[in-house]
Design an enzyme around this catalytic site. Structure first.
Site, PDB file in Angstrom:
ATOM      1  N   LYS A   1       0.832  -1.215   0.000  1.00 34.87           N
ATOM      2  CA  LYS A   1       0.000   0.000   0.000  1.00 34.87           C
ATOM      3  C   LYS A   1       0.861   1.258   0.000  1.00 34.87           C
ATOM      4  O   LYS A   1       0.482   2.270  -0.576  1.00 34.87           O
ATOM      5  CB  LYS A   1      -0.948   0.015   1.211  1.00 34.87           C
ATOM      6  CG  LYS A   1      -1.981  -1.092   1.197  1.00 34.87           C
ATOM      7  CD  LYS A   1      -3.354  -0.545   0.853  1.00 34.87           C
ATOM      8  CE  LYS A   1      -4.462  -1.559   0.976  1.00 34.87           C
ATOM      9  NZ  LYS A   1      -4.688  -2.439  -0.141  1.00 34.87           N
TER      10      LYS A   1
ATOM     11  N   LYS B   1      -3.406 -10.919  -7.188  1.00 31.48           N
ATOM     12  CA  LYS B   1      -4.710 -11.214  -6.570  1.00 31.48           C
ATOM     13  C   LYS B   1      -5.775 -10.193  -7.015  1.00 31.48           C
ATOM     14  O   LYS B   1      -5.444  -9.051  -7.337  1.00 31.48           O
ATOM     15  CB  LYS B   1      -4.585 -11.256  -5.046  1.00 31.48           C
ATOM     16  CG  LYS B   1      -4.431  -9.918  -4.418  1.00 31.48           C
ATOM     17  CD  LYS B   1      -4.710  -9.934  -2.923  1.00 31.48           C
ATOM     18  CE  LYS B   1      -4.720  -8.495  -2.500  1.00 31.48           C
ATOM     19  NZ  LYS B   1      -4.670  -8.071  -1.231  1.00 31.48           N
TER      20      LYS B   1
ATOM     21  N   LYS C   1      -9.813  -4.674  -4.918  1.00 32.83           N
ATOM     22  CA  LYS C   1     -10.752  -3.558  -5.088  1.00 32.83           C
ATOM     23  C   LYS C   1     -10.093  -2.344  -5.729  1.00 32.83           C
ATOM     24  O   LYS C   1     -10.714  -1.585  -6.430  1.00 32.83           O
ATOM     25  CB  LYS C   1     -11.252  -3.063  -3.722  1.00 32.83           C
ATOM     26  CG  LYS C   1     -12.098  -4.007  -2.952  1.00 32.83           C
ATOM     27  CD  LYS C   1     -12.458  -3.387  -1.594  1.00 32.83           C
ATOM     28  CE  LYS C   1     -12.188  -4.376  -0.498  1.00 32.83           C
ATOM     29  NZ  LYS C   1     -12.586  -3.970   0.835  1.00 32.83           N
TER      30      LYS C   1
HETATM   31  P1  TYM Z   1     -10.203  -6.508   3.044  1.00 28.81           P
HETATM   32  O1  TYM Z   1     -11.299  -5.537   3.243  1.00 28.81           O
HETATM   33  O2  TYM Z   1      -9.093  -6.152   2.106  1.00 28.81           O
HETATM   34  O3  TYM Z   1     -10.776  -7.896   2.518  1.00 28.81           O
HETATM   35  C1  TYM Z   1     -11.841  -8.552   3.177  1.00 28.81           C
HETATM   36  C2  TYM Z   1     -11.634 -10.049   3.125  1.00 28.81           C
HETATM   37  O4  TYM Z   1     -11.554 -10.522   1.780  1.00 28.81           O
HETATM   38  C3  TYM Z   1     -10.385 -11.302   1.607  1.00 28.81           C
HETATM   39  N1  TYM Z   1      -9.880 -11.121   0.230  1.00 28.81           N
HETATM   40  C4  TYM Z   1      -9.690 -12.118  -0.647  1.00 28.81           C
HETATM   41  N2  TYM Z   1      -9.860 -13.438  -0.555  1.00 28.81           N
HETATM   42  C5  TYM Z   1      -9.588 -14.189  -1.646  1.00 28.81           C
HETATM   43  N3  TYM Z   1      -9.137 -13.681  -2.817  1.00 28.81           N
HETATM   44  C6  TYM Z   1      -8.933 -12.341  -2.963  1.00 28.81           C
HETATM   45  N4  TYM Z   1      -8.510 -11.834  -4.115  1.00 28.81           N
HETATM   46  C7  TYM Z   1      -9.213 -11.488  -1.838  1.00 28.81           C
HETATM   47  N5  TYM Z   1      -9.138 -10.148  -1.632  1.00 28.81           N
HETATM   48  C8  TYM Z   1      -9.545  -9.940  -0.349  1.00 28.81           C
HETATM   49  C9  TYM Z   1      -9.409 -10.787   2.645  1.00 28.81           C
HETATM   50  O5  TYM Z   1      -8.409 -11.722   2.940  1.00 28.81           O
HETATM   51  C10 TYM Z   1     -10.326 -10.497   3.814  1.00 28.81           C
HETATM   52  O6  TYM Z   1     -10.575 -11.671   4.564  1.00 28.81           O
HETATM   53  N6  TYM Z   1      -7.455  -5.953   7.179  1.00 28.81           N
HETATM   54  C11 TYM Z   1      -8.635  -6.575   6.629  1.00 28.81           C
HETATM   55  C12 TYM Z   1      -9.914  -6.196   7.353  1.00 28.81           C
HETATM   56  C13 TYM Z   1      -9.883  -6.398   8.822  1.00 28.81           C
HETATM   57  C14 TYM Z   1     -10.010  -7.637   9.500  1.00 28.81           C
HETATM   58  C15 TYM Z   1      -9.953  -7.321  10.894  1.00 28.81           C
HETATM   59  C16 TYM Z   1     -10.162  -8.961   9.080  1.00 28.81           C
HETATM   60  C17 TYM Z   1      -9.752  -5.424   9.785  1.00 28.81           C
HETATM   61  N7  TYM Z   1      -9.809  -5.969  11.024  1.00 28.81           N
HETATM   62  C18 TYM Z   1     -10.026  -8.313  11.869  1.00 28.81           C
HETATM   63  C19 TYM Z   1     -10.230  -9.947  10.067  1.00 28.81           C
HETATM   64  C20 TYM Z   1     -10.168  -9.633  11.435  1.00 28.81           C
HETATM   65  C21 TYM Z   1      -8.763  -6.166   5.186  1.00 28.81           C
HETATM   66  O7  TYM Z   1      -8.245  -5.187   4.752  1.00 28.81           O
HETATM   67  O8  TYM Z   1      -9.602  -6.956   4.454  1.00 28.81           O
END
Ligand code: TYM
Length: 325
Positions: A110, A192, A195
């Site tokens: 990032k 991957k 968004k």
């Molecule tokens: P975020 O918002 O980027 O993504 C949400 C969830 O989607 C999964 N993910 C994917 N899985 C498979 N293939 C992909 N291409 C892909 N892109 C995203 C992510 O692994 C995630 O599970 N830091 C976290 C949010 C967060 C969180 C937490 C998660 C904040 N606090 C506490 C668990 C527990 C994040 O940015 O996810």
């Protein structure tokens, strides 16, 4: 078991978010105590538009509900509505080595992507995530592959806190789906699905049937024309086969058999239909919930008050152990 997970309300949730994370949550809520969060405090660490944030929060809630999260069983709430997240994050920052944070892959990616927006919040992001998880004394965290490193750090922080101040936190474990933990980009299957990338590279859960059709038909495929699962030789087709398999519950071998002797075009057409049909309830629910703001906000308010009860109890214990009370 206590389960916690969250998603950033940055708009345009995609099938990677669904297959990597949310799909697992649905199965878990039957026999576990689940807490699902919309992590707005994380969303503001990268460039964003304040005018869009509330809309994105409601949209993310619509995804949770459309996917099948039951607000009577699971807690659904917005992170900033429970102030204890920010408080615990600060306290945990005082025991987290800078070196650990500098090693985090997401921070490195990032800060490369947003060179003029490298703020201290982005650096401390994984500590806030550890606070999210530990505040609820979580045992398991269902996430996609890219978040595994952050959950590992939450374990390290929990261990460190317990050693230094006395036992408070269980050491949380990440739960990754066996298949689908890393759904790849449609335009570059070596990266991957994300968004923040080109919209053509990912299928949003609310995309129109026409957009889904267009994106899948123009998805990057590989040389040759056989529909065969082989991640090294055919990363593009293998990614599409994974999506097909996860959305239909059929094995990739079974799908390969069906498309034996047919080309990529036939396979992509069939996949587009599978995705369009699968995502129909998401489009319907989004439309329905757009006119039911009060209902959605009520779910979030009730969720926040249930979350707060747990969070306050943990914080009392933490403050006492750290000599703050
Ligand atoms: P975020 O918002 O980027 O993504 C949400 C969830 O989607 C999964 N993910 C994917 N899985 C498979 N293939 C992909 N291409 C892909 N892109 C995203 C992510 O692994 C995630 O599970 N830091 C976290 C949010 C967060 C969180 C937490 C998660 C904040 N606090 C506490 C668990 C527990 C994040 O940015 O996810």
């Amino acid at each position: 078991m206590r389960i916690f997970s969250g998603i950033r309300p940055t708009g345009g949730l995609h099938i990677g978010n669904y297959l990597g994370a949310i799909k697992q949550w649905i199965a878990m809520q039957e026999s576990n105590e689940c807490v699902f969060c919309i992590v707005d405090l994380h969303a503001i660490t990268t460039p964003y538009d304040p005018k869009e944030l509330q809309k994105n929060i409601l949209e993310t809630t619509a995804v949770y509900l459309a996917a099948g999260i039951n607000p009577d069983k699971s807690v659904i709430f917005v992170q900033s509505a429970v102030k204890e997240h920010a408080e615990l994050a600060w306290l945990l920052e005082t025991i987290t080595p800078m070196g650990e944070l500098g090693r985090m892959t997401q921070y490195k990616e990032k800060s490369k992507q947003h060179k003029d927006y490298i703020n201290a919040g982005l650096f401390a992001y994984p500590v806030l995530m550890a606070a999210d998880i530990l505040l609820y004394k979580t045992q398991a965290v269902p996430v996609g592959k890219d978040q595994e490193q952050h959950v590992e750090l939450a374990r390290t922080i929990a261990k460190k806190f317990n050693q230094k101040f006395g036992q408070v936190f269980p050491e949380p474990e990440s739960i990754l789906p066996k298949v689908g933990a890393k759904i790849m980009s449609l335009t570059d299957p070596k990266k991957k699905m994300s968004k923040s990338d080109d919209p053509k590279s990912c299928i949003s859960l609310f995309d129109s049937p026409e957009d889904i059709q267009k994106k899948i038909m123009s998805a990057e495929t590989d040389s040759g024309k056989e529909v065969i699962y082989n991640v090294t030789k055919k990363p593009g087709i293998s990614n599409l086969l994974t999506i097909y398999s996860l959305l239909t519950g059929r094995t990739t071998q079974d799908i390969e058999k069906e498309f034996k002797g047919k080309g990529y075009g036939d396979f992509k057409k069939a996949l587009a239909k599978v995705v369009i049909d699968y995502l129909e309830p998401f489009r319907r629910k989004q439309k329905e919930l757009q006119t039911r703001d009060v209902y959605v906000k009520d779910i979030l308010d009730k969720g926040a008050s249930r979350a707060k009860t747990i969070a306050e109890t943990t914080m009392q214990e933490v403050r006492q152990k750290m000599g703050l009370a």
